[in-house]
Motif scaffolding. Structure first.
Motif, short mmCIF file in Angstrom:
data_model
loop_
_atom_site.label_atom_id
_atom_site.label_comp_id
_atom_site.label_asym_id
_atom_site.label_seq_id
_atom_site.Cartn_x
_atom_site.Cartn_y
_atom_site.Cartn_z
N THR A 110 40.12 29.50 36.64
CA THR A 110 39.43 30.24 37.52
C THR A 110 39.33 30.95 38.81
OG1 THR A 110 37.46 30.18 37.56
CG2 THR A 110 37.70 30.70 34.89
N LYS A 159 43.78 39.36 32.04
CA LYS A 159 42.79 40.82 31.38
C LYS A 159 41.76 41.13 30.12
CE LYS A 159 42.17 42.59 35.67
NZ LYS A 159 41.04 42.28 36.19
N LYS A 214 38.23 36.29 27.88
CA LYS A 214 37.33 36.40 28.12
C LYS A 214 36.34 36.04 29.49
CE LYS A 214 36.60 37.29 23.45
NZ LYS A 214 35.49 36.89 21.86
N ASP A 215 35.51 36.79 29.57
CA ASP A 215 34.69 36.33 31.02
C ASP A 215 35.45 35.96 32.83
OD1 ASP A 215 32.05 36.54 29.33
OD2 ASP A 215 32.91 34.78 28.20
N ARG A 216 36.00 36.32 32.54
CA ARG A 216 36.77 36.61 33.68
C ARG A 216 37.15 37.71 34.94
NH1 ARG A 216 41.35 32.20 33.19
NH2 ARG A 216 41.42 33.21 35.80
N GLU A 217 36.46 36.79 36.15
CA GLU A 217 35.87 37.70 37.22
C GLU A 217 37.02 37.74 38.35
OE1 GLU A 217 31.54 37.42 38.28
OE2 GLU A 217 31.37 38.31 35.99
N ASP A 218 38.51 37.57 38.05
CA ASP A 218 38.84 36.57 39.36
C ASP A 218 39.80 38.20 39.74
OD1 ASP A 218 39.38 35.21 36.47
OD2 ASP A 218 40.94 34.23 37.70
N LYS A 258 32.25 43.67 44.93
CA LYS A 258 32.18 43.13 43.87
C LYS A 258 30.62 42.92 43.86
CE LYS A 258 33.82 39.07 41.33
NZ LYS A 258 34.76 37.67 41.56
N ASN A 290 26.49 34.61 44.26
CA ASN A 290 26.18 34.71 42.44
C ASN A 290 24.64 33.81 42.38
OD1 ASN A 290 28.56 34.59 40.87
ND2 ASN A 290 29.50 33.30 42.99
N ARG A 332 22.11 33.32 39.38
CA ARG A 332 23.05 32.97 38.44
C ARG A 332 23.18 31.17 37.92
NH1 ARG A 332 28.88 35.68 38.34
NH2 ARG A 332 29.46 34.23 36.71
N ASN A 371 32.53 24.53 37.22
CA ASN A 371 33.09 26.15 37.92
C ASN A 371 32.79 26.32 39.14
OD1 ASN A 371 31.38 29.40 38.61
ND2 ASN A 371 33.03 29.58 37.18
#
Length: 227
Positions: free
Chosen positions: A44, A67, A70-74, A120, A165, A168, A174
């Motif tokens: 990621t 896109k 799942k669970d990608r925020e790039d 963001k 982040n 979290r 990660n």
């Protein structure tokens, strides 16, 4: 932060990499669609700088594939010579965060990246205050009540990523991925992440208690904002 440059014009890709490398970013390259796919499916990224005209396929196809994960925020910034309004609309509707037609200024690219970070993470400025520690994202500095704290580049990036982040739980894998880059090249048995975190904590705790900088056993770390 970890950046993937997907650009078949090697001179331009290397120029972007050199500029952003001096800003403290970790850079990876992909010169064609197939190699970009391999990297995106394994790692990621904080930013993907994406050219549309790629050997082996169209950049729009790559954006669509990203896109679907799942669970990608790039965050994706499209970099292309295509200047038509239709292409810009298509890219933004497909999920890109911004669109920068060539030729462009590298300082403008950096400014747009900072703007995306602010948007963001819901920041009004390029600074974050966490328990009276001030994180200056733009200038890569950390201070406590006006006193500068001398962090190494990696210590800053760890703190930066955890603070952005906050609240979290961030796994070691990660964190490694976003600070050091391609996880396939890293020995998963190494404790070098913990060593860097230990050094970071030591420097921060020299100014104030940091019980909000939590270790989540067997997983990773969390910055507790206290909300």
């Amino acid at each position: 932060m970890n950046i993937l440059i997907v650009e078949d014009e090697k001179n331009l890709g290397l120029e972007i990499a050199e500029f952003l490398g001096k800003e403290g970013y970790t850079i990876e390259h992909a010169w064609k669609k197939s190699s970009a796919e391999e990297k995106i499916f394994v790692n990621t990224y904080d930013f993907i700088l994406l050219d549309l005209g790629l050997p082996g396929g169209d950049g729009f196809e790559l954006l669509h594939q990203l896109k679907q994960l799942k669970d990608r925020e790039d965050a994706v910034i499209i970099l292309t010579a295509r200047g038509d309004v239709e292409d810009r609309i298509k890219g933004l509707e497909a999920g890109a965060d911004d669109y920068l037609p060539k030729p462009f200024s590298l300082t403008e690219l950096l400014a747009r990246m900072h703007a995306i970070i602010r948007r963001k993470h819901k920041l009004e400025m390029n600074e974050v205050n966490i328990h009276n520690f001030l994180l200056d994202i733009k200038n890569h500095k950390v201070s406590f009540e006006g006193q500068k704290i001398n962090l190494t580049g990696k210590e800053f990036e760890i703190f930066n990523y955890l603070v952005l982040n906050k609240d979290r739980v961030i796994s070691r894998i990660n964190l490694t991925e976003h600070v050091w880059g391609d996880i396939l090249e890293i020995n998963s048995d190494s404790n070098f992440v913990d060593v860097h975190v230990k050094n970071l904590r030591k420097k921060l705790s020299g100014h104030a208690p940091i019980d909000w900088f939590e270790t989540v056993r067997s997983i990773g770390y969390r910055i507790n904002s206290g909300k």
